[in-house]
Motif scaffolding. Structure first.
Motif: not given
Length: 105
Positions: A10-15, A19-23, A66-70
């Motif tokens: 889960a930690s790896e997935s969130n990381h 990284v994708w989100f910022e890019r 769902s992490r996109f909006i969060e």
């Protein structure tokens, strides 16, 4: 063995997601889009996210998460985010409209 636990995965997935989100925000020049909308006198900015395109496009797939909006809420705490489902004729959800506002509503 590298110790694959639920927590480490889960930690790896969130990381990876962050990284994708910022890019992604840099790639689409997100802040400039919001600022340009405000300069034109708008109080909101809209974004459509379709589920069908998520099968073929990594950015669409990640925006459906769902992490996109969060992540947007964490990065831009002064903005408001409203998710409204888009439904087809059979009332099946096929995506969502994301409204980002700064008008206090």
């Amino acid at each position: 063995m590298i110790g694959m636990t639920q927590e480490s995965l889960a930690s790896e997935s969130n990381h990876t997601y962050q990284v994708w989100f910022e890019r992604y925000l840099r790639k689409v020049d997100f802040e400039k889009q919001i600022l340009n909308s405000a300069r034109r006198g708008y109080l909101r900015y809209g974004m459509r996210v379709g589920y069908a395109s998520a099968e073929y496009d990594r950015d669409a797939l990640m925006k459906v998460d769902s992490r996109f909006i969060e992540s947007l809420k964490v990065k831009y705490p002064d903005l408001k985010f409203k998710r409204e489902p888009i439904k087809n004729l059979f009332s099946k959800e096929i995506g969502y409209n994301l409204t980002i506002s700064w008008d206090g509503e």
